[in-house]
Design a protein around this motif. Structure first.
Motif, PDB file in Angstrom:
ATOM      1  N   ASN A 128     -42.555  57.981 -47.254  1.00  0.00           N
ATOM      2  CA  ASN A 128     -41.838  56.867 -46.620  1.00  0.00           C
ATOM      3  C   ASN A 128     -40.387  56.691 -47.065  1.00  0.00           C
ATOM      4  O   ASN A 128     -39.863  55.580 -47.022  1.00  0.00           O
ATOM      5  N   SER A 129     -39.765  57.729 -47.512  1.00  0.00           N
ATOM      6  CA  SER A 129     -38.358  57.611 -47.882  1.00  0.00           C
ATOM      7  C   SER A 129     -37.505  58.462 -46.941  1.00  0.00           C
ATOM      8  O   SER A 129     -38.031  59.224 -46.138  1.00  0.00           O
ATOM      9  N   SER A 130     -36.217  58.285 -47.061  1.00  0.00           N
ATOM     10  CA  SER A 130     -35.339  59.015 -46.150  1.00  0.00           C
ATOM     11  C   SER A 130     -34.116  59.537 -46.876  1.00  0.00           C
ATOM     12  O   SER A 130     -33.740  59.029 -47.935  1.00  0.00           O
ATOM     13  N   SER A 131     -33.501  60.544 -46.304  1.00  0.00           N
ATOM     14  CA  SER A 131     -32.265  61.047 -46.882  1.00  0.00           C
ATOM     15  C   SER A 131     -31.331  61.536 -45.794  1.00  0.00           C
ATOM     16  O   SER A 131     -31.763  61.964 -44.731  1.00  0.00           O
ATOM     17  N   ASN A 132     -30.066  61.436 -46.114  1.00  0.00           N
ATOM     18  CA  ASN A 132     -29.035  61.887 -45.194  1.00  0.00           C
ATOM     19  C   ASN A 132     -27.997  62.650 -46.007  1.00  0.00           C
ATOM     20  O   ASN A 132     -27.423  62.112 -46.941  1.00  0.00           O
ATOM     21  N   LEU A 133     -27.811  63.897 -45.658  1.00  0.00           N
ATOM     22  CA  LEU A 133     -26.870  64.742 -46.391  1.00  0.00           C
ATOM     23  C   LEU A 133     -25.811  65.199 -45.392  1.00  0.00           C
ATOM     24  O   LEU A 133     -26.130  65.870 -44.421  1.00  0.00           O
ATOM     25  N   PHE A 134     -24.591  64.772 -45.618  1.00  0.00           N
ATOM     26  CA  PHE A 134     -23.555  65.019 -44.617  1.00  0.00           C
ATOM     27  C   PHE A 134     -22.273  65.463 -45.315  1.00  0.00           C
ATOM     28  O   PHE A 134     -21.600  64.671 -45.959  1.00  0.00           O
ATOM     29  N   TYR A 135     -21.949  66.745 -45.221  1.00  0.00           N
ATOM     30  CA  TYR A 135     -20.764  67.281 -45.888  1.00  0.00           C
ATOM     31  C   TYR A 135     -19.813  67.897 -44.867  1.00  0.00           C
ATOM     32  O   TYR A 135     -20.237  68.422 -43.841  1.00  0.00           O
ATOM     33  N   LYS A 136     -18.535  67.818 -45.226  1.00  0.00           N
ATOM     34  CA  LYS A 136     -17.526  68.437 -44.373  1.00  0.00           C
ATOM     35  C   LYS A 136     -16.525  69.192 -45.233  1.00  0.00           C
ATOM     36  O   LYS A 136     -16.212  68.758 -46.343  1.00  0.00           O
ATOM     37  N   GLY A 137     -16.013  70.277 -44.707  1.00  0.00           N
ATOM     38  CA  GLY A 137     -15.035  71.055 -45.456  1.00  0.00           C
ATOM     39  C   GLY A 137     -13.816  71.385 -44.625  1.00  0.00           C
ATOM     40  O   GLY A 137     -13.923  71.628 -43.420  1.00  0.00           O
ATOM     41  N   ILE A 138     -12.659  71.358 -45.278  1.00  0.00           N
ATOM     42  CA  ILE A 138     -11.422  71.796 -44.631  1.00  0.00           C
ATOM     43  C   ILE A 138     -10.837  72.893 -45.504  1.00  0.00           C
ATOM     44  O   ILE A 138     -10.505  72.660 -46.671  1.00  0.00           O
ATOM     45  N   LEU A 139     -10.723  74.077 -44.946  1.00  0.00           N
ATOM     46  CA  LEU A 139     -10.323  75.222 -45.762  1.00  0.00           C
ATOM     47  C   LEU A 139      -9.017  75.817 -45.256  1.00  0.00           C
ATOM     48  O   LEU A 139      -8.838  76.013 -44.063  1.00  0.00           O
ATOM     49  N   SER A 140      -8.143  76.112 -46.221  1.00  0.00           N
ATOM     50  CA  SER A 140      -6.910  76.787 -45.843  1.00  0.00           C
ATOM     51  C   SER A 140      -6.574  77.828 -46.897  1.00  0.00           C
ATOM     52  O   SER A 140      -7.299  77.989 -47.879  1.00  0.00           O
ATOM     53  N   GLY A 141      -5.456  78.531 -46.701  1.00  0.00           N
ATOM     54  CA  GLY A 141      -5.033  79.555 -47.652  1.00  0.00           C
ATOM     55  C   GLY A 141      -6.070  80.659 -47.774  1.00  0.00           C
ATOM     56  O   GLY A 141      -6.675  81.077 -46.790  1.00  0.00           O
ATOM     57  N   LYS A 142      -6.251  81.103 -49.018  1.00  0.00           N
ATOM     58  CA  LYS A 142      -7.265  82.129 -49.251  1.00  0.00           C
ATOM     59  C   LYS A 142      -8.471  81.507 -49.939  1.00  0.00           C
ATOM     60  O   LYS A 142      -9.177  82.159 -50.706  1.00  0.00           O
ATOM     61  N   SER A 143      -8.669  80.243 -49.688  1.00  0.00           N
ATOM     62  CA  SER A 143      -9.698  79.538 -50.441  1.00  0.00           C
ATOM     63  C   SER A 143     -11.090  79.865 -49.916  1.00  0.00           C
ATOM     64  O   SER A 143     -11.264  80.376 -48.820  1.00  0.00           O
ATOM     65  N   LYS A 144     -12.054  79.506 -50.737  1.00  0.00           N
ATOM     66  CA  LYS A 144     -13.443  79.782 -50.391  1.00  0.00           C
ATOM     67  C   LYS A 144     -14.290  78.566 -50.724  1.00  0.00           C
ATOM     68  O   LYS A 144     -14.163  77.991 -51.801  1.00  0.00           O
ATOM     69  N   ALA A 145     -15.125  78.174 -49.781  1.00  0.00           N
ATOM     70  CA  ALA A 145     -16.024  77.049 -50.033  1.00  0.00           C
ATOM     71  C   ALA A 145     -17.461  77.497 -49.819  1.00  0.00           C
ATOM     72  O   ALA A 145     -17.757  78.285 -48.934  1.00  0.00           O
ATOM     73  N   VAL A 146     -18.312  76.990 -50.668  1.00  0.00           N
ATOM     74  CA  VAL A 146     -19.731  77.311 -50.593  1.00  0.00           C
ATOM     75  C   VAL A 146     -20.498  76.005 -50.468  1.00  0.00           C
ATOM     76  O   VAL A 146     -20.226  75.051 -51.203  1.00  0.00           O
TER      77      VAL A 146
END
Lengths: 427, 487, 263
Positions: free
Chosen positions: A296-314
């Protein structure tokens, strides 16, 4: 190298501080021995936890254990979210600085490490994790907070971990928060500072929410391009709790946040939001687990990414619904805006479901700015650059708009969005 | 050579549930148990292979031996005791193969009867559906029908062992070019010991006039099956290939480690459909096939297309990821999958779409159904590499759970290295909706049928991708596999 | 004597002191209701009065527990009967919110339903052609777009199309007892006319209709013989068709007040 530095130390070094209590010394000793046994997660083959992040640059760096330093309060105010109306507690290079902190006197009890035995370390398992073990082995200072239900909820608890970046050092701050029954609080945990000097901040935060407690938590990471930041968040929710946590990351040289929320109560809600903005050659890795152990529980996982240059996001997000956790409702989403040819995003939004009466969904997207939207704005007379900026802001605003504290919101907009590049379109 | 003992047909309740679980009596040509260089040579020798083929096998075997069992994949969400690779028979041919039947008329009548039982009477197939069938029994291809029509079109469809003899240049050029022998533990094993499989070559501009089909069956008790399939669609050609699999009921596990390679050149299209119904084991989880398969296609030419459709209802454990490497500009990859697990079955299946070329496009639709105590994992990777400008991917994974003792898991890996990419992934997990069930019941349809209708509807988009006869069979398989899961 | 026998044969439904709970919360608090063949009944009531619960519990929806009382249908207690068995015995519920069944073709669904009910009545399954002809007749009655039967059940249907589909099924399945749950909600005037015509054409001396509705509007088109007012789980007033008009004019507050004042 960090590895060699560690192997030059012995048990004596870890547990020599006779002013520390016995429980703390034995915890440190255990962690130290674990670290020596398991080492750091350098090998990535078959290692799902570190699949997209190499820690070799950290481990191969020369770091020494940090020492307490003094700092000017104006420097802190420049680098960190600040309001004189808040309770501001400042750590410098891993050590609490009481001179520039104002610690609340009622509804909350705050103590430094080593003063009394408590449940510290209960939520973090370092048995298979080198960095978590490193934090426990070199615990030097930390903050233990207990929030009573009488705590003035209009006050924000602003905890700043400032990295002076003056030495090649690693620091290991520890934050332990217990939200007592029926308590409600707003907590900001920010990691700021840094300079051209390499440094490693290796933090652990534990949060325990007792029944009917509510925490609104913000976590900021805004250090320099040269810092390494490895952080752990361990949260346990009891019955009828609410945990809202929004995280904002500007990539460091290597940034990593490993957040694990154990939903160990019924009728509880876990809401995790995140915005990561990476540029240059930054690397940011979010590794998030929500573990539903009760129904009876709930979860909300909401992520956003903005990537520029030579960057890397995981982004590695896992929602686990255990057999007992019937009637779980969970949604998960990771959306990425890629603004340059050389940026890279690796997203792994996973679901592991062992209960049948559930509703779970996840989604992920990656792409650049929607050309139709840009065209629509241009047809209304807005130029390309302004249009793309508006769209990027709009993209980020979906997360930032959840921030209710004005000073914090301003700080985030200023630190995270102003430096964003506008994307050049090839029409 | 000793005559294979007749093992009587197993009876009992399961007999009805797994109706494909009979055996037949055919003299078999067995290699001794275990694997070493001599066995590899034995297999190669049996096939009368040229030296280059044997050399390739031996290279694979050396690597396999060097890397050892510890290099077998351990990341999948499946759990099984360690396999003793020395306790497996690596070659089992029906003996009548030694007499090399020249045409269907010369094939052992008992074998024909066996295939009749399988529901693929070759004669019938020939007359009715116009499907060319290559039947692979315990690793050896026993009959290939419809040769005349194919010959006329210039399409080569034969056992791969025959292709090694007759078309060595094609085999040399393409074998291992999509799945190299060093690819993974099971592919390496397959490269060393593969016994047979199908070979297809469609010449430039030819649209293969009929569906090609291979029926695989494991019959021998301790045998593993290691078939190898290679399909090449030359420029501007089209072929649709079907694959069906069954195996008798066994108390012990059987290993099936196949490799399938597809190559689509410029403007070519390959459609590959699988109905996988290997024996899943009994209700207590005894026996069943370990289905560890490497399937990969290279959409090598511009505008080429490779489409995988699979309906997986069988096997104790399924480990397979039919993938597409989208090398050619404007190439397309598709993956449509239904995976149903019941009782103690485990499946870890999905796909990889690797976008290399510009304007490449991939679609993934995966439907998972878990019942009993089974575990079902979708695992899929979408990679958009730096030069894959304007690549598009859409992924949709939905899972249904029946009962509270099973699991449904979704593990996507999304790797984007180009800003012009457009990729979206959606997934849902739930049980069969109570309101839907009640609506059907209110119209007089009983619970079991209502459940079947909803799940069949859930899978319909995938079945639609199958050739018509296969779609009907898939629907039937679904019904049989779902029996007893509600109420 | 003959007349009494006749009346007894006409008895279709007898609800006797029915108490129903959802998750331990009592929703219906002792309903008594008797419906004979050839009759049209309307249950009216404000939101939350238990109207839909009554319709659902009569058709056997899971999740409702009967704590006491009985539902007798054609002389048999059906308290424990499965919903599909009730359906096969002639109880039909036109849903307030018809569900969507992705991938389940309307044609296939309807044929399964018709065959299940025919089988219950000892009739043979219909051949494809026969069924197509039958479907055609009933589809035309409600002016339903022929393309819709090729699509998945209710998927992507507009609100009006969904309701029309319900009435088409009513006509096709020809039940003995039709329950219409808020069938008029969300319908424009034209759709309401078509739906009402469908119901009026359906009703006869050998069946009965129970309409559950908040508003009087639909009763302008389908004339009820009896109107019952449901408030807070009890039928507080029953009367003929004029009661509906009175309610429309004075509102539910009037009923509530007249109860509390003891009238």
């Amino acid at each position: 190298m960090l590895k060699e530095y560690l192997s030059s130390l012995d048990e004596q070094f870890v547990s020599q501080n006779q002013s520390e209590q016995e429980w703390l010394r034995s915890l440190k000793l255990e962690a130290f021995n674990t670290l020596r046994e398991i080492g750091f997660p350098v090998s990535r083959k078959g290692n799902e936890k570190w699949k997209y992040t190499s820690v070799s640059p950290i481990v191969n760096n020369v770091f020494l254990l940090s020492k307490p330093k003094d700092i000017n309060i104006d420097e802190i105010k420049k680098q960190a979210p600040w309001s004189d109306d808040w309770y501001n507690i400042v750590f410098v290079d891993g050590f609490i600085n009481k001179n520039i902190s104002n610690i609340p006197d009622s509804g909350i009890s705050v103590s430094s490490l080593g003063l009394s035995e408590n449940s510290i370390g209960e939520l973090i398992d370092f048995s298979d994790d080198g960095f978590a073990a490193l934090n426990s082995a070199f615990l030097s200072d930390g903050l233990i907070v207990s929030i009573e239900d009488s705590f003035d909820t209009s006050k924000v608890l602003n905890i700043i971990f400032y990295n002076s970046g003056t030495e090649l050092e690693f620091n290991n701050p520890r934050l332990h928060i217990t939200a007592e029954e029926n308590s409600s609080s707003v907590i900001i945990e920010s990691y700021v500072g840094g300079s051209n000097q390499n440094s490693l901040t290796n933090s652990v935060t534990e949060m325990e929410l007792k029944s009917s407690a509510k925490i609104t938590h913000y976590r900021l990471m805004s250090e320099s391009n040269n810092t390494y930041n490895v952080g752990y968040g361990r949260v346990r929710l009891s019955d009828d709790t609410e945990f809202y946590s929004s995280s904002f990351f500007r990539g460091a040289n290597i940034g990593r946040y490993d957040l694990n929320v154990l939903v160990d109560g019924e009728r509880s809600h876990c809401d995790l939001k995140g915005l990561y903005v990476t540029s240059d050659e930054q690397h940011m890795d979010n590794f998030i687990n929500i573990d539903h152990a009760k129904p009876n529980s709930s979860s909300n996982l909401f992520y956003k990414g903005i990537l520029s240059g030579k960057s890397k996001a995981v982004f590695g997000g896992t929602v686990l619904v255990r057999k007992e956790a019937q009637k779980t409702f969970s949604v998960q989403s990771d959306k990425n805006l890629i603004l340059s040819d050389q940026a890279e995003v690796d997203s792994k939004p996973a679901l592991f479901i062992y209960a049948d009466d559930v509703q779970c969904a996840h989604g992920a997207t990656a792409g650049n700015i929607d050309e139709d939207s840009v065209f629509y704005m241009r047809s209304r007379g807005i130029d390309l650059e302004a249009a793309s900026k508006l769209l990027i802001y709009g993209f980020a605003d979906e997360i930032i708009s959840f921030v209710e504290e004005t000073e914090l919101k301003n700080f985030i907009e200023q630190k995270f969005l102003e430096s964003l590049p506008s994307y050049k379109f090839e029409f | 050579m000793q005559k294979q003992k007749v093992i009587s047909r197993e009876t009992g309740v399961e007999d009805q549930q797994y109706k494909w679980g009979f055996e037949f009596d055919i003299e078999s040509d067995l290699a001794p148990k275990g694997l070493n260089k001599d066995i590899v040579k034995f297999i190669s020798n049996k096939k009368n292979e040229p030296q280059w083929m044997l050399d390739w096998r031996l290279k694979a075997f050396e690597l396999w031996e060097k890397e050892g069992v510890s290099s077998s994949p351990n990341w999948a969400n499946v759990d099984f005791p360690e396999i003793n690779f020395q306790d497996i028979v690596y070659y089992a041919a029906p003996k009548s193969q030694d007499d090399a039947p020249k045409s269907l008329d010369e094939v052992d009548p008992e074998l024909i009867e066996a295939f009749d039982k399988l529901g693929i009477p070759l004669e019938e197939q020939k007359k009715l559906s116009g499907v060319a069938v290559d039947a692979v029994l315990d690793s050896v291809s026993v009959a290939t029908t419809y040769q005349d029509m194919l010959k006329e079109a210039g399409v080569i469809f034969c056992p791969i062992s025959e292709a090694v003899q007759k078309y060595p240049e094609l085999v040399k050029k393409y074998l291992g070019s999509v799945v190299p022998y060093s690819d993974n533990f099971y592919a390496t094993l397959n490269s060393a010991v593969f016994s047979d499989g199908s070979f297809v070559y469609v010449p430039p501009g030819v649209r293969c006039p009929i569906e090609l089909m291979t029926y695989f069956r494991i019959n021998e008790v301790d045998s593993g099956q290691f078939e190898r399939t290679l399909i090449i669609a030359d420029e501007g050609s089209y072929v649709s290939y079907l694959e069906g699999c069954t195996a008798p009921m066994r108390k012990t596990h059987q290993l099936h480690a196949a490799v399938v390679e597809l190559v689509a050149l410029k403007d070519a299209e390959i459609k590959y459909s699988t109905l996988q119904n290997w024996y899943p084991g009994d209700k207590e989880g005894n026996g069943g096939v370990y289905n560890f398969v490497t399937k990969r296609g290279a959409a090598r030419g511009e505008n080429s297309k490779i489409s995988w459709t699979q309906v997986e209802t069988g096997s104790a454990i399924t480990w397979k990821y039919p993938s597409v490497i989208l090398q050619g500009d404007n190439s397309t990859g598709e993956f449509y999958s239904v995976a149903l697990v019941n009782n103690f079955q485990q499946a870890d299946t999905g796909t990889k779409m690797i976008h290399v070329g510009k304007n490449t496009k991939s679609t993934i639709i995966a439907k998972g159904i878990s019942a009993g105590k089974a575990q079902n994992t979708y695992r899929g990777q979408v990679s958009i590499l730096p030069n894959a400008h304007n690549a598009k991917n859409f992924t949709q994974c939905d899972s249904l759970l029946i009962g509270d003792e099973c699991g449904a898991h979704t593990v996507p890996y999304i790797e984007v290295r180009n800003p012009s990419a457009e990729m979206g992934h959606e997934a849902t997990t739930s049980k069969v909706n109570d309101d839907q069930l009640f609506y059907l019941q209110q119209r007089g349809i009983d619970l079991e049928e209502a459940n079947y209708m909803i799940i069949n509807g859930f899978c319909r988009g995938i079945f639609k991708e199958l050739p018509f006869e296969f779609a009907m069979e898939a629907s039937q398989l679904l019904r049989v596999s779902l029996e007893g899961t509600v109420g | 004597m003959g007349k009494i026998m006749n009346d007894r044969n006409k008895k279709l439904l007898n609800v006797n002191d029915l108490h129903v709970s959802i998750d331990d919360k009592e929703i219906l608090k002792g309903i008594n209701l008797s419906v004979n063949l050839g009759e049209v009944h309307a249950i009216m009531g404000p939101n939350g009065s238990g109207k839909s619960t009554l319709a659902n519990v009569l058709s056997g929806r899971p999740g409702y527990s009967i704590t006491s009382g009985s539902i007798e249908y054609l002389g048999e207690n059906i308290n424990e009967e499965l919903p599909e068995i009730r359906a096969r015995k002639g109880i039909f519920l036109a849903f307030q919110y018809p569900v969507e069944l992705p991938g389940v073709r309307t044609w296939q669904f309807l044929k399964s339903s018709v065959d299940a009910i025919r089988k219950e009545n000892g009739e043979k399954e219909l051949g494809v052609k026969e069924f197509d002809q039958l479907l055609e007749v009933h589809r035309n009655k409600v002016e339903m777009n022929p393309d819709l039967v090729k699509r998945s059940v209710n998927e992507g249907f507009s609100g009006g199309e969904k309701k029309r589909n319900e009435i088409m099924q009513l006509s096709l399945l020809n039940p003995t007892f039709a329950l219409l749950d808020e069938t008029d909600s969300g319908l424009d005037i034209d759709a309401l006319r078509i739906v009402s015509n469908g119901v009026n054409e359906f009703k006869s001396e050998s069946n009965a209709v129970l309409i559950v509705t908040h508003y009087q509007r639909i009763l302008d088109y389908i004339k009820p013989d009896f109107v019952h007012v449901l408030v807070d789980g009890n039928i507080v007033k029953s009367g003929d068709g004029n009661l509906a008009l009175e309610l429309e004019e004075k509102g539910y507050e009037w009923i509530k007040e007249s109860i509390s004042s003891g009238n």
